[in-house]
Design a protein around this motif. Structure first.
Motif, mmCIF file in Angstrom:
data_model
loop_
_atom_site.group_PDB
_atom_site.id
_atom_site.type_symbol
_atom_site.label_atom_id
_atom_site.label_comp_id
_atom_site.label_asym_id
_atom_site.label_seq_id
_atom_site.Cartn_x
_atom_site.Cartn_y
_atom_site.Cartn_z
ATOM 1 N N THR A 1 -6.018 4.694 -16.818
ATOM 2 C CA THR A 1 -5.104 5.494 -17.631
ATOM 3 C C THR A 1 -5.472 5.428 -19.112
ATOM 4 N N MET B 1 -5.318 0.517 -12.633
ATOM 5 C CA MET B 1 -4.501 1.645 -13.085
ATOM 6 C C MET B 1 -4.388 1.681 -14.605
ATOM 7 N N SER C 1 0.827 -1.212 0.000
ATOM 8 C CA SER C 1 0.000 0.000 0.000
ATOM 9 C C SER C 1 0.863 1.263 0.000
ATOM 10 N N GLU D 1 1.354 3.535 -9.455
ATOM 11 C CA GLU D 1 0.391 4.277 -10.287
ATOM 12 C C GLU D 1 1.103 5.273 -11.193
ATOM 13 N N GLU D 2 2.093 5.951 -10.647
ATOM 14 C CA GLU D 2 2.869 6.916 -11.429
ATOM 15 C C GLU D 2 3.599 6.225 -12.584
ATOM 16 N N ARG E 1 12.994 7.136 -8.729
ATOM 17 C CA ARG E 1 12.709 7.462 -7.325
ATOM 18 C C ARG E 1 13.325 6.383 -6.438
ATOM 19 N N ASP F 1 -4.973 -4.170 -8.582
ATOM 20 C CA ASP F 1 -4.657 -2.731 -8.543
ATOM 21 C C ASP F 1 -4.002 -2.272 -9.842
ATOM 22 N N LYS G 1 1.974 1.901 -3.542
ATOM 23 C CA LYS G 1 0.916 1.992 -4.559
ATOM 24 C C LYS G 1 0.956 3.291 -5.370
ATOM 25 N N PRO G 2 1.130 4.468 -4.753
ATOM 26 C CA PRO G 2 1.205 5.697 -5.572
ATOM 27 C C PRO G 2 2.373 5.688 -6.553
ATOM 28 N N ILE G 3 3.471 5.043 -6.173
ATOM 29 C CA ILE G 3 4.630 4.985 -7.054
ATOM 30 C C ILE G 3 4.349 4.046 -8.232
ATOM 31 N N SER H 1 11.775 3.244 -8.047
ATOM 32 C CA SER H 1 11.200 3.191 -9.385
ATOM 33 C C SER H 1 12.338 3.324 -10.382
#
Length: 373
Positions: free
Chosen positions: A79, A75, A30, A37-38, A288, A71, A33-35, A368
């Protein structure tokens, strides 16, 4: 220790199974998760893809496995719609060692496909899921066949016990310990670091051949903030487990020589060690690299300063560690269920006492990477 044969999370859905005791790993997913998604957004924006190759390396089994895939599908779908493009078909490969509980994963696929259709409108014919058993320290997929690689809570496991520290070594270098500790000689620290360097470089080289140009990897694993590998946030859960085992040694229930000859095939690196190997291989750009703190019990709420809260917290942590480490301990020490139960009961008490005094955290490193063109 034959890591390829011995290392696997506890199978099935019982009380000590990984499926029921993987809250920490779920929390780690979790956080990343934002990474993810990016990365999915960047892949989709920069390429028109008809068939997307996705690999989850070290997938294990239980609810986390297909939750990650679900997930990623969300995404990709969101997208594609945002860009006004057709949703690509997805080729999803679930990888782990041969001893992984793939049967559990495959048995859950019919219900998973039904949910895809009912909740997301995705037909099974547009998403193809397959198992890919084998070590990710080496090639797994054809060249230029993947667009996205995900690996969470797996790269801190080494391909083998560091050279010179195997159970049949002539001299045991790390007596009374299971992993790196404050009392470990420098030769032990160096052996672990060298094994990580070798393994991680091979991992990066293998993925560089399998990913297309511009492909992305999101890697997440236990690490440390400090250059010092003996800091509590990188190794102290092993130190406390060693204490529990040594209490059984003192009672004559486990042989001391067995403890001296055990070394966990595990390593929690610092960010600099990771960067060095990525730059040495040369195929990836580090987009990242971040560090997050994770509670040993996954963030469950208990008042650690009460006797009940202390015990419950210790038990949650003990179950999490048991689900991951039991296969190795059982193989090496040859202990039965009763002794294993007693070991982790003692470990729970030790952990509860420790966390009531200081809330040691795991350090989760998330990175990333972009495959160069």
């Amino acid at each position: 220790m034959e890591v390829m044969r011995v290392l696997h999370m506890n199978k099935g859905n019982g009380e000590t199974s990984y499926a029921k005791n993987s809250t920490v790993q779920s929390k780690i997913i979790s956080v990343g998760k934002p990474i993810i998604e990016e990365a999915i957004l960047e892949i989709s924006c920069n390429n028109v893809i008809e068939s997307m190759g996705i690999a989850d390396l070290g997938c294990s089994s239980g609810p986390n496995t297909l939750a990650v895939i679900s997930d990623i599908m969300d995404m990709v779908q969101a997208t594609s719609r945002h860009l006004g493009r057709p949703v690509p078909e997805l080729r999803v490969f679930l990888n782990d060692l041969y001893s992984n509980d793939f049967n559990d994963i495959f048995m859950s696929l019919p219900a998973f496909y039904n949910r895809l259709k009912e909740e997301k409108g995705i037909e099974a014919g547009s998403c193809f899921i397959a198992g890919m058993p084998g070590s990710f320290y080496g090639r797994l997929f054809p060249s230029n066949s993947l667009h996205f690689v995900h690996a969470s809570s797996s790269l801190h496991w080494l391909s083998q016990v560091p050279a010179g520290m195997e159970s049949d070594a002539l001299r045991h270098l790390n007596k009374g310990k299971l992993y790196i500790s404050k009392s470990s000689p420098k030769s032990v620290l160096d052996a672990y670091s060298l094994q990580f360097q070798k393994d991680f470089l091979l991992f990066i080289k293998s993925r560089s051949q399998e990913l297309v140009s511009g492909g992305r990897m999101i890697l997440s694993f236990m690490g440390r903030r400090s250059a010092d590998p003996t800091t509590e946030d990188s190794c102290y859960h092993w130190e406390l487990l060693a204490q529990a085992i040594m209490s059984l040694v003192r009672e004559g229930r486990i042989e001391e020589e067995k403890v001296d000859s055990f070394n966990a095939p595990y390593y929690a690196p610092c960010a600099e060690e990771i960067k060095v190997e990525i730059q040495k291989e040369g195929s990836f750009i580090i987009d990242r690299l971040e560090a997050f703190e994770i509670d040993w019990d996954g963030g469950a709420v208990s008042d650690i300063h009460t006797a009940e809260g202390k015990l419950l917290t210790g038990q949650r942590v003990a179950k999490t560690i048991r689900a991951v480490a039991e296969s190795m301990l059982e193989s090496h020490f040859g202990i039965g269920q009763d002794v294993m139960d007693d070991l982790f009961s003692r470990f729970a008490v030790i952990v509860g006492n420790h966390l009531s005094k200081t809330r040691t955290k795991y350090i989760d490193l998330v990175m990333s990477l972009i495959k160069k063109g």
